[in-house]
Scaffold this active site. Structure first.
Site, mmCIF file in Angstrom:
data_model
loop_
_atom_site.group_PDB
_atom_site.id
_atom_site.type_symbol
_atom_site.label_atom_id
_atom_site.label_comp_id
_atom_site.label_asym_id
_atom_site.label_seq_id
_atom_site.Cartn_x
_atom_site.Cartn_y
_atom_site.Cartn_z
ATOM 1 N N SER A 429 0.877 -1.145 0.021
ATOM 2 C CA SER A 429 0.023 -0.046 -0.024
ATOM 3 C C SER A 429 0.801 1.266 -0.045
ATOM 4 O O SER A 429 1.658 1.533 -0.953
ATOM 5 C CB SER A 429 -0.851 0.096 1.166
ATOM 6 O OG SER A 429 -1.967 1.033 1.310
ATOM 7 N N ASP A 475 -8.800 -4.210 -6.367
ATOM 8 C CA ASP A 475 -8.337 -3.454 -5.642
ATOM 9 C C ASP A 475 -8.445 -2.139 -5.917
ATOM 10 O O ASP A 475 -8.104 -1.481 -6.959
ATOM 11 C CB ASP A 475 -6.749 -3.631 -5.433
ATOM 12 C CG ASP A 475 -5.855 -2.801 -4.320
ATOM 13 O OD1 ASP A 475 -6.884 -2.089 -3.710
ATOM 14 O OD2 ASP A 475 -4.811 -3.118 -4.146
#
Length: 644
Positions: A429, A475
Site C-alpha cells: 500500500s 483493488d
C-alpha cells in the site's frame, strides 16, 4: 430522506407504544405528591411524539416520490422538513421540563413510576443529542454560496472585480470548511506545521473534487450499486476470441512470471511484518497475544537498533513471528510515525541472500494524511528524457527513509555485515508506493498493492526493469488517482441522473444484490432508445447534477484546452504489473473456495475504478499474501506431478 426517516418512524413508533403501555399500566399510580406533573408530562409527550411520527411519515411518503434527478414530485419536502424542525423546539423544552420534574425532591411517587419517567427523559435526550450530531455532520455551511460558485464556473466571464472577489471568497470558504472537517477528524493527533500544510492541501483537493456536483452521500451509494450491477452485466458477456488469444502468455513470460511470483510470495512476508502487532493479531486473533507474551520479552533489541515507541516489545515480537528471522538478523527497526515519516525496518534475509528494506503501509491518521497529500511533484532523472511527476506525499515519505538509510549509515552497516548480498525494497500500500520511489535500477523492488496515482508515464516505463507491482482482483487503491476519481464521479452522475427509479428502490435492491447475489437488475433509464450520436451529449438531468467539469476532469478530455494543462496529470502504477484474479469462486464476500490465477498486465487495465464488494478486501495484506501463497502452492504441486 426516505430510508433514515423510515428508521426514525420505526424507532419513535416503538417508543410511543412503550410509553403508552407504561402510561396505561401506571395510570392509577399518579395519585401522589407531584404525580399530577408526571402524569401531564407523559400525556403531553405522547401527543408530541404522535405529531413527530405523523410529520416523519409524511416526509417518508413525499421523499419516495420522483427520482434522483426529478425532484418535482418532492417540492413539498422543504415545508415538511421545516415542520419537523419546528417540532424540535417543544421536544427540547419538554425534555428539559421532564428532567426538572424527575429531579424535584417534592415528587414522592412510587419508585417504579419515577424510574419509568426517568427512562423516557433519558431516551428523549439521547435522541436529541444524536439528532444534533447528525445535523452537524451532514450540514453544508456553504448553502447558497455553493450555487453561486457552480454557476460562476459555468459562465466563466467574470470581468467585474467584485464578482471575481466574491468567487475567490467562496472558494476560500469552501476550503476552510473542508479544513475544519479534517482537523476535527484528526483532533486526536498532535498537529504541527507539517500537519497544517497537509490539511490545507487536502482541503483544496476535496474542495476541487466536490465543488462541481450536487450529490449527497445516498446519491453516491445509489450510483455505486448501479455501476456495480452494470459492470457485472458487462463481465458476464462472452469475450471475443481475439481478445482471449491476445492474453495468452509466451513460455518465456510464463517462466519469468513464476520466478517473480515465488519472490513476491517471499518478500510479501516482510511487507506484512512491517505492520507489526496489528497485522499479527488480526491474522491470529486467538493465539497471537499468548505467543507474544510468552517469548517476546527476552528478545528486546538494544536502544541503538530501534527507534520509536514499542511498549512491551510487542511490535518487534510480531515482526519476529511473521518473518521467522532471528534478532541478530535485524540491522535497524523504526517505529517512528509522523506525517511524511513512516515506519520501516532493515533486515538480513539469508534465504535469498538479500538486505531487505521493508516499509509499512497505512496504519495511522498520519499515514492517511500522507496518502491524501496527492498533489503532483516534479521528479527529474538523468536516464529519463521527459520530466516526470510523482505523488507529493509519498515522495516526501521516501525522502525521509532515504535520508535515514544513507545519512545515518544504516545501509553501510548492512553491507559491512553482508557485502555480497543484494538490496531488495518491499512494501504494501503506502509502503509499496514509498518503496517504488526509493528504488533505483541496481536493486529489486516489490510493491504490493501500491497506489495507482504514483508515477507519470515516463517514470512508470523507466521502472519496469527493476520494480514488480502485485495487484489482487479489483483493488481500489491500485486504481486510485485523481483522473480515475473524476471518471468515477462522472459515471455516477450519468447513471444516477438517467435512472427512472426512486432512490430508495435502487438502494434496497442494491443491498439485496450485494448480500444475496442474483441477477443484475435492469433498471430503465433515459439512455434506453437513444441513438449512438445522442449518447455523447449530456442529458438535462445529468447537467443538473454536474454544473461544470472541474479542472482535473479536463485531463480525461480527448482534446485538452490549449495553454491550460490539467491540474492533475494522469499517474500510473510503478514497474511491471502482476495481476492476480480469482479464477473460480462465488462473487460474495463469504465465499471460501477461491482459486487464483496470475498474469502480466499493463497500466491501462487499471485506468478505471471497478465497483465490487471486494474492492477494499482485495487490498488487505492478508488477502494479498493468501493469494500469493495459493499460487505458490499450486505451482509446487504442479512441479511435484511433473517429476513423478
Amino acid at each position: 430522506f426516505s430510508l433514515p426517516a423510515t428508521a426514525f418512524v420505526i424507532l419513535l413508533s416503538c417508543r410511543w407504544i412503550g410509553i403508552l403501555a407504561l402510561y396505561t399500566v401506571h395510570k392509577g399510580r399518579f395519585n401522589c405528591p407531584g404525580g399530577g406533573l408526571l402524569h401531564s408530562y407523559l400525556l403531553v409527550l405522547l401527543i408530541l411524539l404522535a405529531s413527530i411520527i405523523c410529520a416523519l411519515s409524511a416526509l417518508v411518503y413525499v421523499s419516495m416520490q420522483g427520482t434522483i434527478s426529478n425532484p418535482g414530485p418532492r417540492k413539498s419536502l422543504p415545508k415538511l422538513l421545516y415542520t419537523r424542525l419546528l417540532l424540535y423546539l417543544p421536544e427540547f423544552i419538554w425534555a428539559v421540563v421532564g428532567a426538572v420534574w424527575v429531579s424535584d425532591s417534592s415528587v414522592r411517587c412510587e419508585k417504579t413510576v419515577i424510574n419509568v419517567v426517568i427512562g423516557t427523559v433519558i431516551a428523549s435526550w439521547i435522541i436529541i443529542v444524536f439528532t444534533v450530531i447528525g445535523v452537524i455532520i451532514v450540514f453544508d455551511p456553504l448553502g447558497g454560496k455553493k450555487t453561486f460558485y457552480l454557476t460562476s464556473n459555468v459562465n466563466r466571464n467574470l470581468e467585474s472585480s467584485q464578482s471575481g472577489q466574491l468567487l475567490y471568497n467562496v472558494k476560500n470558504t469552501a476550503t476552510r470548511v473542508w479544513e475544519k472537517r479534517i482537523r476535527l477528524l484528526c483532533c486526536c493527533i498532535v498537529q504541527d506545521d507539517d500537519h497544517r500544510v497537509a490539511f490545507t492541501s487536502i482541503a483544496e483537493l476535496f474542495r476541487a473534487y466536490f465543488s462541481d456536483t450536487d450529490l449527497v452521500p445516498s446519491d453516491i451509494a445509489a450510483g455505486l450499486t448501479l455501476l456495480h450491477q452494470e459492470q457485472d452485466k458487462m463481465e458476464s458477456c462472452p469475450k471475443e476470441p481475439e481478445e482471449v488469444l491476445c492474453h495468452s502468455p509466451s513460455s518465456l513470460e510464463a517462466d519469468d512470471l513464476e520466478i517473480e511470483l515465488e519472490n513476491a510470495t517471499h518478500y510479501m512476508l516482510f511487507a506484512a511484518a512491517a505492520y507489526g502487532w496489528p497485522y499479527y493479531i488480526y491474522t491470529n486473533p486467538f493465539t497471537a497475544l499468548c505467543k507474544l507474551s510468552g517469548d517476546c520479552c527476552g528478545n528486546r533489541p538494544t536502544d541503538s537498533d530501534i527507534t520509536g515507541s514499542d511498549r512491551h516489545n510487542i511490535h518487534f515480537g510480531s515482526i519476529l513471528k511473521i518473518t521467522g528471522l532471528q534478532y541478530r538478523d535485524f540491522i535497524h527497526i523504526s517505529f517512528h510515525n509522523k506525517i511524511y515519516e513512516i515506519p520501516f525496518f532493515v533486515a538480513l534475509d539469508h534465504k535469498k541472500e538479500a538486505i531487505v528494506v521493508a516499509v509499512r503501509g497505512t496504519l495511522s491518521f498520519e499515514d492517511i494524511l500522507t496518502d491524501l497529500s496527492a498533489d503532483c511533484e516534479d521528479l527529474t532523472l538523468e536516464d529519463v528524457l521527459e520530466n516526470g511527476f510523482v505523488h507529493k506525499g509519498i515522495t516526501q515519505a521516501a525522502n525521509y527513509i532515504y535520508r535515514k538509510l544513507i545519512n545515518d549509515g544504516i545501509l553501510n552497516q548492512a553491507f559491512t555485515i553482508a557485502p555480497e548480498y543484494k538490496l531488495v525494497i518491499a512494501g504494501h500500500s503506502l509502503g509499496g508506493g514509498t518503496a517504488s520511489i526509493l528504488a533505483f535500477p541496481t536493486l529489486r523492488c516489490y510493491a504490493f498493492s501500491p497506489p495507482g496515482g504514483l508515477l507519470s508515464k515516463s517514470l512508470a516505463d523507466y521502472t519496469k526493469h527493476f520494480i514488480v507491482s502485485v495487484i489482487v482482483g479489483k483493488d481500489l487503491v491500485a486504481r486510485l488517482s485523481m483522473p480515475n476519481m473524476e471518471d468515477l464521479k462522472r459515471r455516477i452522475v450519468r447513471i444516477v441522473a438517467n435512472c427512472n427509479r426512486p432512490k430508495y428502490q435502487i438502494l434496497l435492491r442494491g443491498c439485496w444484490y450485494e448480500v444475496f447475489g442474483g441477477d443484475p437488475d435492469n433498471f430503465p433509464t433515459e439512455l434506453d432508445g437513444r441513438n449512438q450520436d445522442a449518447l455523447t451529449q449530456p442529458l438535462l438531468a445529468e447537467e443538473s447534477l454536474m454544473v461544470h467539469r472541474s479542472p482535473s476532469y479536463n485531463a480525461l478530455e480527448d482534446e485538452p484546452h490549449l495553454n491550460s494543462p490539467p491540474q492533475y496529470p494522469r499517474l500510473y502504477l510503478p514497474g511491471k504489473i502482476i495481476h492476480i484474479v480469482e479464477e473460480s469462486s462465488s462473487r460474495r464476500l463469504c465465499s471460501s473456495d477461491i482459486k487464483y490465477t496470475a498474469r502480466w498486465s499493463n497500466e491501462t487495465v487499471f485506468s478505471s475504478i471497478l465497483i465490487s464488494p471486494k474492492m477494499i478486501t482485495d487490498h488487505m495484506p492478508d488477502v494479498v499474501l493468501k493469494a500469493l501463497n495459493s499460487l505458490s502452492q499450486e505451482h509446487g504441486a504442479c512441479i511435484s506431478c511433473q517429476t513423478r
